[in-house]
Design an enzyme around this catalytic site. Structure first.
Site, PDB file in Angstrom:
ATOM      1  CE  LYS A 249      21.286 -16.493 -39.475  1.00 58.85           C
ATOM      2  NZ  LYS A 249      22.198 -15.961 -38.465  1.00 58.85           N
ATOM      3  CG  ASP A 268      19.053 -12.541 -40.477  1.00 60.05           C
ATOM      4  OD1 ASP A 268      18.372 -12.110 -41.437  1.00 60.05           O
ATOM      5  OD2 ASP A 268      20.154 -12.058 -40.177  1.00 60.05           O
TER       6      ASP A 268
END
EC number: 3.2.2.-
Length: 345
Positions: A249, A268
């Site tokens: 991420k 996320d």
């Protein structure tokens, strides 16, 4: 009786109304940029609304205040010597244009995304003007290392303390002292981790100092990070994941916001919930309950196939909308009725 020496007056934050001669403008309608949706939305963590609709922060080691009217982006820059107070130069304004990537026309992208995605079309009506910043790779990397298991308010505080401790002092406006972002060398020092732990970075302190050392000692320094702008998305993502504290991420955030990879889609819990709630998306591994390296790639591919080569920009629109709606729901009713559109014009 000797005359008292006059103390120099402290420089303060400007507003467009108070010092119009020190501002310059860039043609830019609100539909192409909304400062209030972009600057506090978790891309950069260094901008503050110091006056209503006036955002102050550091860009290219200079302190700026930005505001906007319906068709113009207004900018003023602060220089250390008050005698040099003047409106931004064309070169300085070009740095602002590049930061906001104003060569990319949002209207065309929004039209395309809306034509292939009815949910996007519905959301976009209220959230025009969300675009991606093109940030300095060092600032972006270390800011998002601080983002691990964190929220925007806490990340903002951590990044500010990091800059105060290790970045160069730039200028003081009113009671706010602005610092540039620390260099790799400053973050690689032997006492950095311990100092950052005292400043509240927790386990992220080790990742900050270890990544700075890894870039300097193992990867060839700043040039290595900057040249990732020329690499493919896959190559840049893989290279970033070598660094301590950088997972899938965080690597996607850096690719999207600093390395010219508009197809990168950071995943996320917000985007995970958006995908499941609004797109009925589910990972092929049915046991997966949340983001992971495999499911992040899978969800990124889903959005890339839907939105195309600027999928990361489309994701930012939905993320900003979700963030704004969450904040709005938490505000007391009296505050919700207030707004700060900015100067009229």
């Amino acid at each position: 009786m000797p005359a008292r020496a006059l103390l120099p007056r402290r420089m303060g934050h400007r507003t467009l109304a108070s010092t119009p001669a020190l501002w310059a403008s860039i043609p830019c309608p609100r539909s192409e940029l909304r400062l209030d949706l972009v600057l506090p939305s978790g891309q950069s963590f260094r901008w503050r609304e110091q006056s209503p609709a006036h955002w102050s922060g550091v860009l290219a080691d200079q302190v700026w205040t930005l505001t906007q009217t319906e068709e113009q982006l207004h900018c003023t820059v602060y220089r250390g010597d008050k005698s040099q107070a003047s409106r931004p130069t064309p070169d300085e304004l070009e740095a602002v244009r590049k930061y906001f990537q104003l060569d990319v026309t949002l209207a065309q992208l929004y039209h395309h995304w809306g034509s292939v995605d009815s949910h996007f079309q519905e959301v976009a009506q209220k959230f025009q003007g969300v675009r991606l910043l093109r940030q300095d790779p060092i600032e972006c990397l270390f800011s998002f290392i601080c983002s691990s298991n964190n929220n925007i308010a806490r990340i903002t505080g951590m990044v500010e303390r990091l800059c105060q401790a290790f970045g160069p002092r730039l200028i003081q406006l009113d009671d706010v002292t602005y610092h540039g972002f620390p260099s790799l060398q400053a973050l690689a020092g032997p006492e950095v981790e311990a100092h950052l732990r005292k400043l509240g970075l927790g386990y992220r302190a080790r990742y900050v100092s270890a990544s700075a050392r890894a870039i300097l000692e193992e990867q060839g320094g700043l040039a290595w990070l900057q040249q990732l702008r020329e690499s493919s998305y896959e190559e840049a993502h893989k290279a970033l994941c070598i660094l301590p504290g950088v997972g899938t991420k965080v690597a996607d955030c850096i690719c999207l916001m600093a390395l010219d990879k508009p197809q990168a889609v950071p995943v996320d819990v917000h985007m995970w919930h958006i995908a499941q709630r609004d797109y009925s998306w589910h990972p092929t591994t049915s046991q997966a309950k949340g983001p992971s390296p495999q499911t992040n790639k899978e969800l990124g591919n889903f959005f890339r196939s839907l939105w195309g080569p600027y999928a990361g920009w489309a994701q930012a629109v939905l993320f900003s909308a979700d963030l704004r709606q969450s904040r709005h729901a938490q505000e007391p009713p009296a505050k919700r009725r207030k707004g700060s559109k900015g100067p009229e014009g």
